[in-house]
Design a protein around this motif. Structure first.
Motif, PDB file in Angstrom:
ATOM      1  N   LEU A  83       0.808  -1.007  -0.084  1.00 50.65           N
ATOM      2  CA  LEU A  83      -0.193  -0.068  -0.016  1.00 50.65           C
ATOM      3  C   LEU A  83       0.801   1.184   0.030  1.00 50.65           C
ATOM      4  CD1 LEU A  83      -2.974   1.424   0.374  1.00 50.65           C
ATOM      5  CD2 LEU A  83      -2.393   1.179   2.730  1.00 50.65           C
ATOM      6  N   LEU A  84       1.759   1.091   0.915  1.00 47.33           N
ATOM      7  CA  LEU A  84       2.894   2.225   0.868  1.00 47.33           C
ATOM      8  C   LEU A  84       3.368   2.726  -0.436  1.00 47.33           C
ATOM      9  CD1 LEU A  84       4.179   4.127   3.091  1.00 47.33           C
ATOM     10  CD2 LEU A  84       5.884   2.476   3.364  1.00 47.33           C
ATOM     11  N   LYS A  85       3.788   1.474  -0.999  1.00 47.39           N
ATOM     12  CA  LYS A  85       4.440   1.758  -2.534  1.00 47.39           C
ATOM     13  C   LYS A  85       3.540   2.183  -3.554  1.00 47.39           C
ATOM     14  CE  LYS A  85       7.902  -1.944  -1.602  1.00 47.39           C
ATOM     15  NZ  LYS A  85       8.250  -3.258  -2.067  1.00 47.39           N
ATOM     16  N   ASP A  86       2.375   1.605  -3.413  1.00 45.39           N
ATOM     17  CA  ASP A  86       1.410   1.962  -4.450  1.00 45.39           C
ATOM     18  C   ASP A  86       0.767   3.590  -4.410  1.00 45.39           C
ATOM     19  OD1 ASP A  86       0.706  -0.268  -5.937  1.00 45.39           O
ATOM     20  OD2 ASP A  86      -0.510  -0.950  -4.620  1.00 45.39           O
ATOM     21  N   ILE A  87       0.719   4.111  -3.057  1.00 42.78           N
ATOM     22  CA  ILE A  87       0.347   5.372  -2.883  1.00 42.78           C
ATOM     23  C   ILE A  87       1.621   6.285  -3.368  1.00 42.78           C
ATOM     24  CG2 ILE A  87      -0.310   6.948  -1.093  1.00 42.78           C
ATOM     25  CD1 ILE A  87      -1.717   4.923   0.598  1.00 42.78           C
ATOM     26  N   ALA A  88       2.804   5.946  -2.882  1.00 39.47           N
ATOM     27  CA  ALA A  88       3.933   6.689  -3.130  1.00 39.47           C
ATOM     28  C   ALA A  88       3.959   6.823  -4.586  1.00 39.47           C
ATOM     29  CB  ALA A  88       5.424   6.078  -2.669  1.00 39.47           C
ATOM     30  N   MET A  89       3.769   5.759  -5.544  1.00 37.50           N
ATOM     31  CA  MET A  89       3.950   5.697  -6.823  1.00 37.50           C
ATOM     32  C   MET A  89       2.942   6.575  -7.505  1.00 37.50           C
ATOM     33  SD  MET A  89       2.993   2.609  -9.550  1.00 37.50           S
ATOM     34  CE  MET A  89       1.335   2.829  -9.042  1.00 37.50           C
ATOM     35  N   HIS A  90       1.576   6.526  -6.809  1.00 34.82           N
ATOM     36  CA  HIS A  90       0.511   7.464  -7.273  1.00 34.82           C
ATOM     37  C   HIS A  90       0.725   8.834  -6.976  1.00 34.82           C
ATOM     38  CE1 HIS A  90      -3.867   8.720  -7.818  1.00 34.82           C
ATOM     39  NE2 HIS A  90      -3.552   9.647  -6.995  1.00 34.82           N
ATOM     40  N   ILE A  91       1.251   9.174  -6.000  1.00 39.56           N
ATOM     41  CA  ILE A  91       1.913  10.574  -5.830  1.00 39.56           C
ATOM     42  C   ILE A  91       2.726  11.053  -7.026  1.00 39.56           C
ATOM     43  CG2 ILE A  91       3.200  12.190  -4.294  1.00 39.56           C
ATOM     44  CD1 ILE A  91       1.936  10.542  -1.769  1.00 39.56           C
ATOM     45  N   VAL A 145      -6.720  17.989  -6.634  1.00 37.10           N
ATOM     46  CA  VAL A 145      -5.347  18.511  -5.831  1.00 37.10           C
ATOM     47  C   VAL A 145      -5.489  17.534  -4.653  1.00 37.10           C
ATOM     48  CG1 VAL A 145      -5.776  20.563  -6.878  1.00 37.10           C
ATOM     49  CG2 VAL A 145      -6.800  20.053  -4.680  1.00 37.10           C
ATOM     50  N   CYS A 146      -6.494  16.893  -4.065  1.00 35.73           N
ATOM     51  CA  CYS A 146      -6.294  15.986  -2.799  1.00 35.73           C
ATOM     52  C   CYS A 146      -6.119  14.339  -3.208  1.00 35.73           C
ATOM     53  CB  CYS A 146      -7.445  16.211  -1.897  1.00 35.73           C
ATOM     54  SG  CYS A 146      -8.012  17.877  -1.630  1.00 35.73           S
ATOM     55  N   LEU A 147      -4.670  14.129  -2.492  1.00 32.02           N
ATOM     56  CA  LEU A 147      -4.459  12.903  -2.573  1.00 32.02           C
ATOM     57  C   LEU A 147      -5.646  11.764  -2.339  1.00 32.02           C
ATOM     58  CD1 LEU A 147      -2.406  10.622  -2.897  1.00 32.02           C
ATOM     59  CD2 LEU A 147      -1.928  10.734  -0.318  1.00 32.02           C
ATOM     60  N   LEU A 148      -6.473  11.712  -1.236  1.00 31.06           N
ATOM     61  CA  LEU A 148      -7.562  10.946  -0.683  1.00 31.06           C
ATOM     62  C   LEU A 148      -8.598  10.606  -1.873  1.00 31.06           C
ATOM     63  CD1 LEU A 148      -7.354  11.293   3.009  1.00 31.06           C
ATOM     64  CD2 LEU A 148      -6.060   9.544   1.678  1.00 31.06           C
ATOM     65  N   GLU A 149      -8.899  11.977  -2.467  1.00 34.97           N
ATOM     66  CA  GLU A 149     -10.030  12.064  -3.323  1.00 34.97           C
ATOM     67  C   GLU A 149      -9.621  11.560  -4.981  1.00 34.97           C
ATOM     68  OE1 GLU A 149     -13.068  12.806  -2.033  1.00 34.97           O
ATOM     69  OE2 GLU A 149     -11.809  12.969  -0.125  1.00 34.97           O
ATOM     70  N   GLN A 150      -8.481  11.473  -5.207  1.00 38.91           N
ATOM     71  CA  GLN A 150      -7.926  10.984  -6.522  1.00 38.91           C
ATOM     72  C   GLN A 150      -8.250   9.646  -6.969  1.00 38.91           C
ATOM     73  OE1 GLN A 150      -3.635  12.262  -6.326  1.00 38.91           O
ATOM     74  NE2 GLN A 150      -4.421  14.265  -7.553  1.00 38.91           N
ATOM     75  N   PRO A 151      -8.813   9.495  -8.202  1.00 41.18           N
ATOM     76  CA  PRO A 151      -8.794   8.009  -8.843  1.00 41.18           C
ATOM     77  C   PRO A 151      -7.464   7.458  -8.358  1.00 41.18           C
ATOM     78  CG  PRO A 151      -9.834   9.634 -10.208  1.00 41.18           C
ATOM     79  CD  PRO A 151      -8.928  10.397  -9.267  1.00 41.18           C
ATOM     80  N   PHE A 152      -7.321   6.168  -7.989  1.00 45.99           N
ATOM     81  CA  PHE A 152      -5.973   5.608  -7.734  1.00 45.99           C
ATOM     82  C   PHE A 152      -5.489   5.269  -9.479  1.00 45.99           C
ATOM     83  CE2 PHE A 152      -4.062   0.885  -6.744  1.00 45.99           C
ATOM     84  CZ  PHE A 152      -3.046   1.502  -6.613  1.00 45.99           C
ATOM     85  N   ILE A 153      -4.266   5.576  -9.539  1.00 49.84           N
ATOM     86  CA  ILE A 153      -3.645   5.566 -10.797  1.00 49.84           C
ATOM     87  C   ILE A 153      -3.683   3.998 -11.422  1.00 49.84           C
ATOM     88  CG2 ILE A 153      -1.299   5.156  -9.934  1.00 49.84           C
ATOM     89  CD1 ILE A 153      -2.294   7.558 -13.119  1.00 49.84           C
ATOM     90  N   LYS A 154      -3.714   3.046 -10.637  1.00 52.80           N
ATOM     91  CA  LYS A 154      -3.739   1.502 -11.118  1.00 52.80           C
ATOM     92  C   LYS A 154      -4.900   0.872 -11.220  1.00 52.80           C
ATOM     93  CE  LYS A 154      -0.598  -1.056  -9.190  1.00 52.80           C
ATOM     94  NZ  LYS A 154       0.313  -1.756  -8.396  1.00 52.80           N
ATOM     95  N   GLU A 155      -5.976   1.810 -10.690  1.00 53.08           N
ATOM     96  CA  GLU A 155      -7.472   1.291 -10.905  1.00 53.08           C
ATOM     97  C   GLU A 155      -8.283   2.464 -10.719  1.00 53.08           C
ATOM     98  OE1 GLU A 155     -10.379  -1.986  -8.532  1.00 53.08           O
ATOM     99  OE2 GLU A 155      -8.337  -1.901  -8.040  1.00 53.08           O
ATOM    100  N   GLN A 156      -8.535   3.004 -11.827  1.00 55.54           N
ATOM    101  CA  GLN A 156      -9.277   4.204 -11.755  1.00 55.54           C
ATOM    102  C   GLN A 156     -10.606   4.273 -11.229  1.00 55.54           C
ATOM    103  OE1 GLN A 156      -8.238   7.548 -13.490  1.00 55.54           O
ATOM    104  NE2 GLN A 156      -6.206   6.394 -12.893  1.00 55.54           N
ATOM    105  N   SER A 157     -11.242   3.081 -10.949  1.00 62.94           N
ATOM    106  CA  SER A 157     -12.493   2.964 -10.398  1.00 62.94           C
ATOM    107  C   SER A 157     -12.826   3.097  -8.987  1.00 62.94           C
ATOM    108  CB  SER A 157     -13.141   1.562 -10.685  1.00 62.94           C
ATOM    109  OG  SER A 157     -12.644   0.582 -10.082  1.00 62.94           O
ATOM    110  N   ILE A 158     -11.506   3.342  -8.233  1.00 62.09           N
ATOM    111  CA  ILE A 158     -11.698   3.698  -6.943  1.00 62.09           C
ATOM    112  C   ILE A 158     -10.665   4.692  -6.462  1.00 62.09           C
ATOM    113  CG2 ILE A 158     -12.152   1.107  -6.301  1.00 62.09           C
ATOM    114  CD1 ILE A 158      -9.378   0.821  -5.373  1.00 62.09           C
TER     115      ILE A 158
END
Length: 204
Positions: A83-91, A145-158
């Motif tokens: 999860l840590l890696k996925d969020i860092a990559m997303h950022i 602009v807000c991390l928690l509200e952004q669509p996840f880069i690897k799965e845009q549906s969430i």
């Protein structure tokens, strides 16, 4: 069935039973359960966790991220580390400026609202309609602009918030993003974002 089970894990069969075999509806049920579980645990203290990094594009973009949980045991699990890696990559890819909507500065908030009001007013619509238009545009602004509200880069549906909620449901602990920094070579507008985590005393 094997592919779906691998994606969702425990709880899929029960969700399928509830939705009478409708796989899409089963996904919705599981996502709602994840959010509900996260909401119940949201007041728990998150004093453990880990700091992760992600370097992208040949060393041109770098991210430093702190994600917190309740115990060192969970922080060391593969699920948490992934999860840590996925969020860092997303950022690195999405370049958010804040952790959550509540962190947006008053200055930025008022500037955006003023712009959207001016745009809506130019259409000649009445004031109540203009405010609804502004509200809709602000929701989109938060998503951008807000991390928690952004669509996840690897799965845009969430969203990132929903991604974290899924892990909360699986790991059984509250998980929060504390802060992050994003740097890009040659770009003077680097981002450092932090959020005030409200600590609670719930033992649920």
């Amino acid at each position: 069935m094997t592919t779906v089970t691998e994606k969702i894990g425990a709880g899929l069969l029960k969700a399928l039973q509830e939705t009478k075999g409708d796989i899409e509806s089963a996904f919705v049920v599981l996502r709602k359960r994840g959010m509900a579980s996260a909401a119940k645990k949201a007041t728990r203290n998150t004093n453990e966790g880990a700091v992760g990094t992600y370097i992208h594009a040949g060393g041109k973009i770098g991210v430093l991220l702190e994600v917190n949980c309740e115990s060192d045991f969970v922080a060391r699990t593969d699920d948490f580390q992934n999860l840590l890696k996925d969020i860092a990559m997303h950022i690195a890819a999405s370049d958010p400026r804040y952790v959550k909507p509540e962190d947006v500065t008053t200055e930025d908030l008022e500037r955006e609202k003023e712009i959207y009001r001016a745009q809506a007013a130019a259409t000649g619509k009445p004031a109540p309609v203009i405010e609804k238009i502004v509200d809709g545009k602000m929701a989109k602004f938060y998503e951008e602009v807000c991390l928690l509200e952004q669509p996840f880069i690897k799965e845009q549906s969430i969203s990132i918030k929903e991604l974290i909620a899924q892990k909360v449901g699986k790991l059984g602990e509250n998980i929060t993003v504390r802060r992050f920094a994003r740097f890009k070579v040659g770009d003077p507008n680097w981002t450092v974002a932090t959020t005030k985590v409200v600590e609670g005393t719930s033992a649920e």
